[in-house]
Design an enzyme around this catalytic site. Structure first.
Site, mmCIF file in Angstrom:
data_model
loop_
_atom_site.group_PDB
_atom_site.id
_atom_site.type_symbol
_atom_site.label_atom_id
_atom_site.label_comp_id
_atom_site.label_asym_id
_atom_site.label_seq_id
_atom_site.Cartn_x
_atom_site.Cartn_y
_atom_site.Cartn_z
ATOM 1 C CB SER A 82 -0.927 0.015 1.222
ATOM 2 O OG SER A 82 -0.168 -0.048 2.420
ATOM 3 C CG ASN A 96 -2.783 4.485 1.512
ATOM 4 O OD1 ASN A 96 -3.919 4.568 1.968
ATOM 5 N ND2 ASN A 96 -2.199 3.322 1.283
ATOM 6 C CG HIS A 143 -2.686 -0.473 -2.977
ATOM 7 N ND1 HIS A 143 -2.957 0.840 -2.635
ATOM 8 C CD2 HIS A 143 -3.014 -1.214 -1.883
ATOM 9 C CE1 HIS A 143 -3.416 0.883 -1.402
ATOM 10 N NE2 HIS A 143 -3.467 -0.341 -0.927
ATOM 11 C CD GLU A 163 -3.303 3.730 -5.164
ATOM 12 O OE1 GLU A 163 -3.309 4.964 -5.150
ATOM 13 O OE2 GLU A 163 -2.796 3.043 -4.247
#
Length: 728
Positions: free
Chosen positions: A435, A506, A456, A468
């Site tokens: 991540s 993130n 991800h 992702e």
């Protein structure tokens, strides 16, 4: 019946007098209702009205992809005025009213998608039959675009299946398969794929012979609920209560209830109300933002959007077998999904105990899926047989793609990649589900860094649509193209990012979470922070989200962002202190809230005794439609989104908006953080950011707004190709 050749239809009559009208819109993967299609259809219906000796009419599709995906949303999005919209709505309503008034039996044979205008067409017919397999999807998804059905769907669906069953379908946009549709009375017969052609012919014969009666028998309580004024009023009241917290942001919900509630009123122009409600919604910010997100989603799912090698990758060795290292929550979830999508899956675990735990995890996932899909033991066993678990590294040697899903530590991942490089075949792609950690570093641990990338997935895998796809320093175009196609085949939406800490989602999310943590440290009310963000339109507040994800997981991600996010240390240190004290969130029973038997009991942090901090945040601010709490939490996301765009973490602004909506639930009606800046106004956001910086510190720097102009979503690059347009 005399007809002329058509571009989008074929019309034939058999010796029994049964007319078959087949739709096949050329140069489209799915049938859609365009202006040309509607014009030809009007002519065909006119012929049917004048026909002599016709015993029945069958409407069906020549495309194996399905019956009809509805109206072309590109046309709807391109409407310039209420008058133009009114003409379009009235034309469709008139056409379907004429079908409903035909003096001969009309039958629709449905396979694949029958959505939006496709279902409205079907509801105007006397009978509906459907192929009973997983590809059949019947529904009215307009609400997901901030609209309501406009060609009679709000009127005919309640009359067909009752208001109590129709409203939930309209308000959620949910689609039904053939088995579910027959249970609610939406279709008259579900036919297995093996007997489809014969079953259609038999049903038509039964209709012509008078052996089929339209209608559906419902239990007494359902008939009282739908067949009485009091019952319908109760349904409307319950529906309004269910949408109470969402209707402010999604006005189509109230409009749908209003239009559908009059469907059974005698001598009431429900079609006129449907039209006026549609017109009132079409130009609202919510509708325009949801339309933009749908176009962005379809654009993201087009491989050529992300890679120049999209075409050549189609001719490369296809991905058939997927390997996974680690059968934890993410590894098991990815494995179960891949098997469901038809891939053979081999999972490698460290020892027999871990294998047993992983196997139990997969069995639970498959059991839950089978329960949702109402599968029997045969389907469950067939899916389970596609997944194998082993402790042997050599079990991965014939995989086309291996996805690493081990503990989030750089040294552990580098070690796994070095081992995989020694056994995987030369053409295999090695991917990490990390991540936040460096894909380039993992590639450097191998001799095939051009075949190393990131995938991800978000947790839970089966629910979260975004993946992702991360390009490392050496990742080649062909590898990226193959992974984008794999993500699409998994039923997910890819967004390609560069290899930077936290990637996109993130990185944009953490400043928001960090600000919430800082506010708790200042003794703001924990519950009030989350409550304000839910009112803004998020599915849950930032502190609830941290507890759900796990404080330890959040701390690991935050640590990778140290040095990338300005002044992140206080929030990172707070997360680490909570981990040291065993406050891991929901899974440990204590985080920002306390939990007993998975149920939240109350906040663990002290509450503020005054409103001093809150009031300071609103002094001298320019009106942007936000409260002091939401402004302080959302602006850090807006700032970081712009930074990511300027640093080319993703190629275009629309991709940031799509990723944040799909990956975090960022309020869809607002269109995403970049669209939100456009809506508020760049100058207003920049000035409010400067004022926040004076109050709270330099992390609210407005420099990013001054360095470069922002290309707004939907205004850069090419529009999606005609074949990729979403339909309703």
């Amino acid at each position: 019946m005399i007809t002329k050749p058509y571009r989008n239809f074929s019309v034939s009559t058999d010796y029994h007098g049964v007319v078959t009208v087949s739709i096949d819109v050329p140069d489209r993967p799915m049938n859609v209702l365009t202006a040309e299609v509607m014009s030809e259809f009007v002519t065909i219906v006119g012929d049917l009205e004048r026909a002599i000796g016709v015993t029945a009419v069958v409407f069906r599709s020549e495309k194996e992809s399905g019956f009809l995906a509805g109206a072309d949303v590109a046309v709807i999005a391109g409407i310039k005025s209420p008058q133009e919209a009114s003409e379009l709505i009235q034309a469709g309503q008139r056409l379907f009213n004429r079908i409903e008034s035909l003096p001969i039996p009309t039958i629709v044979a449905i396979h694949g998608p029958c959505l939006g205008g496709g279902l409205e067409w079907s509801l105007a017919c006397d009978y509906r039959i459907a192929r009973d397999n997983t590809s059949t999807k019947i529904g009215l998804p307009e609400i997901q675009l901030g609209l309501i059905p406009g060609w009679g769907g709000t009127q005919r669906l309640p009359r067909r299946i009752g208001l109590s069953r129709a409203l939930p379908l309209i308000l959620t946009g949910k689609h039904l398969n053939a088995s579910a549709a027959i249970k609610v009375g939406l279709v008259d017969r579900a036919i297995s794929p093996d007997h489809w052609d014969h079953g259609v012919a038999q049903f038509v014969d039964d209709v012509v012979a008078g052996r089929v009666t339209a209608g559906h028998s419902a239990p007494l309580w359902r008939r009282l609920l739908d067949g009485t004024r009091i019952g319908r009023a109760l349904t409307v009241r319950m529906s309004k209560r269910a949408i109470r917290t969402k209707s402010k942001h999604y006005p189509a919900l109230e409009s749908a209830i209003g239009a559908a509630s009059v469907a059974c009123k005698p001598n009431y122009d429900g079609y006129g109300l449907e039209e006026s409600e549609f017109l009132s919604l079409l130009f609202t910010p919510t509708c325009r933002n949801l339309l933009g997100l749908y176009f962005a989603r379809e654009r993201a799912r087009k491989p050529s959007t992300w890679s120049r090698s999209a075409g050549t990758a189609l001719h490369h060795e296809p991905i058939r077998k997927v390997g996974i290292v680690g059968a934890g929550a993410m590894g098991a979830g990815i494995g179960q999904l891949a098997a469901t999508r038809g891939y053979d899956v081999m999972i490698k675990e460290i020892d027999d105990k871990s294998c047993r735990a992983g196997s139990a995890r997969i069995n639970t996932l498959i059991h839950d899926l089978a329960t949702r899909k109402r599968w029997g033991s045969f389907e469950r066993d067939l899916l389970r047989a596609k997944i194998q678990i082993s402790t042997e590294l050599s079990s991965l040697e014939d995989c086309d793609l291996v996805i690493e899903a081990v503990v989030e530590r750089a040294d552990a991942k580098a070690n796994v990649f070095a081992q995989l490089d020694s056994v995987a075949k030369p053409t295999a792609i090695l991917a990490s589900n990390t991540s936040s950690l460096s894909i380039t570093a993992m590639g450097d641990a191998t001799h095939r860094s051009h075949h190393v990338a990131g995938l991800h997935f978000f947790n839970p895998v089966h629910r979260m649509e975004l993946v992702e796809v991360i390009r490392g320093r050496d990742t080649d175009d062909e590898t990226m193209a193959r992974l984008v196609q794999f993500v699409k085949a998994m039923g997910k939406t890819p967004v390609v990012t560069t290899d930077t800490p936290g990637f996109l989602v993130n990185r944009v999310l953490f400043p928001y979470l960090g600000e919430a943590i800082t506010m708790v440290g200042e003794r703001h009310d924990t519950a009030e922070i989350d409550r304000e963000i839910r009112r803004f339109g998020m599915p849950m507040g930032p502190l609830e989200l941290l507890d759900q994800v796990g404080i330890d997981v959040a701390a690991d991600v935050a640590e990778s962002l140290r040095g990338v996010i300005e002044n992140a240390d206080p929030a990172i240190n707070q997360l680490k202190r909570m981990v040291q004290h065993g406050m891991l969130g929901r899974k440990s029973g204590e985080g920002f809230y306390r939990y007993v038997d998975e149920k939240r009991q109350g906040a663990t942090m002290m509450k503020n005794k005054s409103t001093e901090n809150q009031s300071n945040s609103s002094v001298g601010m320019i009106n942007d439609g936000l409260t002091p709490i939401t402004r302080r939490l959302i602006y850090p996301m807006l700032i970081e989104a712009v930074r990511c765009h300027q640093q080319h973490v993703v190629s275009e602004a629309w991709a940031i908006d799509l990723a944040m909506v799909l990956g975090t639930g960022f309020a869809p009606h607002r269109g995403g953080p970049m669209k939100m800046i456009e809506t508020i106004g760049l100058e207003t956001v920049a000035e409010n950011t400067r004022r926040l910086a004076r109050i709270h510190g330099s992390r609210f720097s407005a420099a990013c707004f001054e360095e470069a102009a922002i290309d707004q979503p939907g205004q850069t690059g090419d529009q999606p190709s005609i074949g990729m347009q979403p339909q309703i």
